[in-house]
Design a protein around this motif. Structure first.
Motif, PDB file in Angstrom:
ATOM      1  N   ALA A  63       1.959  -1.338  -3.304  1.00 11.86           N
ATOM      2  CA  ALA A  63       2.494  -0.697  -4.432  1.00 11.86           C
ATOM      3  C   ALA A  63       2.037   0.789  -4.605  1.00 11.86           C
ATOM      4  N   SER A  64       1.014   1.130  -4.089  1.00 10.37           N
ATOM      5  CA  SER A  64       0.518   2.691  -4.151  1.00 10.37           C
ATOM      6  C   SER A  64       1.074   3.196  -2.871  1.00 10.37           C
ATOM      7  N   CYS A  65       1.532   2.743  -1.765  1.00 14.89           N
ATOM      8  CA  CYS A  65       2.159   3.487  -0.663  1.00 14.89           C
ATOM      9  C   CYS A  65       3.682   3.824  -0.752  1.00 14.89           C
ATOM     10  N   LEU A  66       4.285   3.120  -1.399  1.00 10.85           N
ATOM     11  CA  LEU A  66       5.764   3.045  -1.500  1.00 10.85           C
ATOM     12  C   LEU A  66       6.186   4.458  -2.289  1.00 10.85           C
ATOM     13  N   ALA A  67       7.396   5.093  -1.761  1.00 11.44           N
ATOM     14  CA  ALA A  67       7.960   6.057  -2.359  1.00 11.44           C
ATOM     15  C   ALA A  67       8.489   5.588  -3.391  1.00 11.44           C
ATOM     16  N   SER A  68       8.436   6.551  -4.667  1.00  8.64           N
ATOM     17  CA  SER A  68       8.909   6.314  -6.045  1.00  8.64           C
ATOM     18  C   SER A  68      10.188   6.491  -6.179  1.00  8.64           C
ATOM     19  N   SER A  69      10.851   7.316  -5.020  1.00  8.19           N
ATOM     20  CA  SER A  69      12.493   7.732  -5.313  1.00  8.19           C
ATOM     21  C   SER A  69      12.913   7.160  -3.987  1.00  8.19           C
ATOM     22  N   GLY A  70      14.415   6.961  -4.207  1.00  5.61           N
ATOM     23  CA  GLY A  70      14.856   6.200  -2.891  1.00  5.61           C
ATOM     24  C   GLY A  70      15.378   4.934  -3.232  1.00  5.61           C
ATOM     25  N   GLY A  71      14.923   4.219  -4.204  1.00 12.97           N
ATOM     26  CA  GLY A  71      15.444   2.756  -4.446  1.00 12.97           C
ATOM     27  C   GLY A  71      14.737   1.856  -3.426  1.00 12.97           C
ATOM     28  N   TRP A  72      13.362   1.913  -2.999  1.00 11.11           N
ATOM     29  CA  TRP A  72      12.429   1.207  -1.971  1.00 11.11           C
ATOM     30  C   TRP A  72      11.857   0.075  -2.810  1.00 11.11           C
ATOM     31  N   TYR A  73      11.573  -0.843  -1.727  1.00 11.87           N
ATOM     32  CA  TYR A  73      10.491  -2.074  -1.992  1.00 11.87           C
ATOM     33  C   TYR A  73      10.308  -2.580  -0.787  1.00 11.87           C
ATOM     34  N   THR A  74       9.457  -3.458  -0.891  1.00 13.83           N
ATOM     35  CA  THR A  74       9.111  -4.468   0.249  1.00 13.83           C
ATOM     36  C   THR A  74       8.827  -5.878  -0.404  1.00 13.83           C
ATOM     37  N   ASP A  75       8.775  -6.764   0.508  1.00 12.11           N
ATOM     38  CA  ASP A  75       8.489  -8.220  -0.056  1.00 12.11           C
ATOM     39  C   ASP A  75       7.823  -9.103   1.030  1.00 12.11           C
ATOM     40  N   PHE A  76       7.100 -10.032   0.577  1.00 15.16           N
ATOM     41  CA  PHE A  76       6.534 -11.005   1.484  1.00 15.16           C
ATOM     42  C   PHE A  76       6.299 -12.223   0.691  1.00 15.16           C
ATOM     43  N   HIS A  77       6.100 -13.230   1.408  1.00 12.63           N
ATOM     44  CA  HIS A  77       5.925 -14.511   0.682  1.00 12.63           C
ATOM     45  C   HIS A  77       4.790 -15.309   1.272  1.00 12.63           C
ATOM     46  N   THR A  78       4.057 -16.073   0.464  1.00 19.95           N
ATOM     47  CA  THR A  78       3.072 -17.006   1.177  1.00 19.95           C
ATOM     48  C   THR A  78       3.693 -18.479   1.035  1.00 19.95           C
ATOM     49  N   ALA A  79       2.952 -19.272   1.136  1.00 24.06           N
ATOM     50  CA  ALA A  79       3.469 -20.536   1.123  1.00 24.06           C
ATOM     51  C   ALA A  79       3.950 -21.094  -0.327  1.00 24.06           C
ATOM     52  N   ASP A  80       3.296 -20.538  -1.193  1.00 21.93           N
ATOM     53  CA  ASP A  80       3.670 -20.914  -2.730  1.00 21.93           C
ATOM     54  C   ASP A  80       4.052 -19.812  -3.443  1.00 21.93           C
ATOM     55  N   ASP A  81       3.914 -18.500  -3.224  1.00 21.09           N
ATOM     56  CA  ASP A  81       4.591 -17.378  -4.029  1.00 21.09           C
ATOM     57  C   ASP A  81       5.477 -16.214  -3.320  1.00 21.09           C
ATOM     58  N   THR A  82       6.248 -15.848  -3.934  1.00 20.74           N
ATOM     59  CA  THR A  82       6.950 -14.591  -3.464  1.00 20.74           C
ATOM     60  C   THR A  82       6.395 -13.205  -4.132  1.00 20.74           C
ATOM     61  N   PHE A  83       6.203 -12.218  -3.326  1.00 21.61           N
ATOM     62  CA  PHE A  83       5.774 -11.066  -3.955  1.00 21.61           C
ATOM     63  C   PHE A  83       6.905  -9.861  -3.586  1.00 21.61           C
ATOM     64  N   VAL A  84       7.163  -9.163  -4.546  1.00 26.11           N
ATOM     65  CA  VAL A  84       8.135  -8.102  -4.384  1.00 26.11           C
ATOM     66  C   VAL A  84       7.595  -6.894  -5.094  1.00 26.11           C
ATOM     67  N   ILE A  85       7.288  -5.893  -4.063  1.00 24.00           N
ATOM     68  CA  ILE A  85       6.599  -4.678  -4.262  1.00 24.00           C
ATOM     69  C   ILE A  85       7.626  -3.491  -4.349  1.00 24.00           C
ATOM     70  N   PHE A  86       7.421  -2.613  -5.689  1.00 26.38           N
ATOM     71  CA  PHE A  86       7.801  -1.384  -5.562  1.00 26.38           C
ATOM     72  C   PHE A  86       6.909  -0.524  -5.669  1.00 26.38           C
ATOM     73  N   ALA A  87       7.065   0.810  -5.811  1.00 23.91           N
ATOM     74  CA  ALA A  87       6.111   1.862  -6.151  1.00 23.91           C
ATOM     75  C   ALA A  87       5.431   1.524  -7.488  1.00 23.91           C
ATOM     76  N   ASN A  88       4.171   1.246  -7.547  1.00 25.80           N
ATOM     77  CA  ASN A  88       3.586   1.269  -8.617  1.00 25.80           C
ATOM     78  C   ASN A  88       3.876   0.253  -9.403  1.00 25.80           C
ATOM     79  N   LYS A  89       4.382  -1.050  -8.786  1.00 25.90           N
ATOM     80  CA  LYS A  89       4.779  -2.136  -9.559  1.00 25.90           C
ATOM     81  C   LYS A  89       4.729  -3.318  -8.646  1.00 25.90           C
ATOM     82  N   VAL A  90       4.256  -4.402  -8.876  1.00 24.72           N
ATOM     83  CA  VAL A  90       4.048  -5.725  -8.112  1.00 24.72           C
ATOM     84  C   VAL A  90       4.853  -7.073  -8.982  1.00 24.72           C
ATOM     85  N   PHE A  91       5.609  -7.739  -8.494  1.00 22.43           N
ATOM     86  CA  PHE A  91       6.298  -8.800  -8.961  1.00 22.43           C
ATOM     87  C   PHE A  91       5.811  -9.962  -8.218  1.00 22.43           C
TER      88      PHE A  91
END
Length: 122
Positions: A63-91
């Motif tokens: 979340a601290s590494c992603l560009a805040s402009s350009g509409g970027w995110y990254t995601d990953f998952h564990t066995a139980d949870d999904t993480f969706v990460i934007f600049a300065n925001k984690v779901f």
């Protein structure tokens, strides 16, 4: 193990991800047919895995590494949870939970992620 994908071009200049061992499981270069307005046509995809115990720390660092402009995110998952990460925001939500996914997608739209890109797994 957690598994995810990071688009190298989504990182802001000067960003560093340190202290969390990542294993790159696949590295590829793709041409996007319909990139966002502020996104390049060619992307470098880094498919990765890491220890599940590092999930929250990894999400916070990304979340601290992603560009805040350009509409970027990254995601990953564990066995139980999904993480969706934007600049300065984690779901984080249980895998398969429609409400958590919808909330992350709505946020993605609000920061300019093109609709076809709101398609992460699980």
């Amino acid at each position: 193990m957690l598994q995810g994908v990071l688009i190298a071009e989504s990182l802001r200049v000067g960003a560093q991800l340190t202290g969390i061992p990542l294993q790159i499981t696949k590295l590829s270069r793709v041409e996007m047919t319909d990139p966002g307005d502020q996104q390049p046509r060619h992307w470098t995809l880094l498919e990765f895995s890491a220890e599940e115990s590092d999930a929250q720390r990894l999400a916070d660092q990304l979340a601290s590494c992603l560009a805040s402009s350009g509409g970027w995110y990254t995601d990953f998952h564990t066995a139980d949870d999904t993480f969706v990460i934007f600049a300065n925001k984690v779901f984080r939500y249980p895998r398969g939970q429609a409400e958590g996914r919808s909330e992350a997608q709505q946020y993605g739209r609000s920061v300019g992620v093109p609709e076809p890109q709101l398609d992460w797994q699980v």
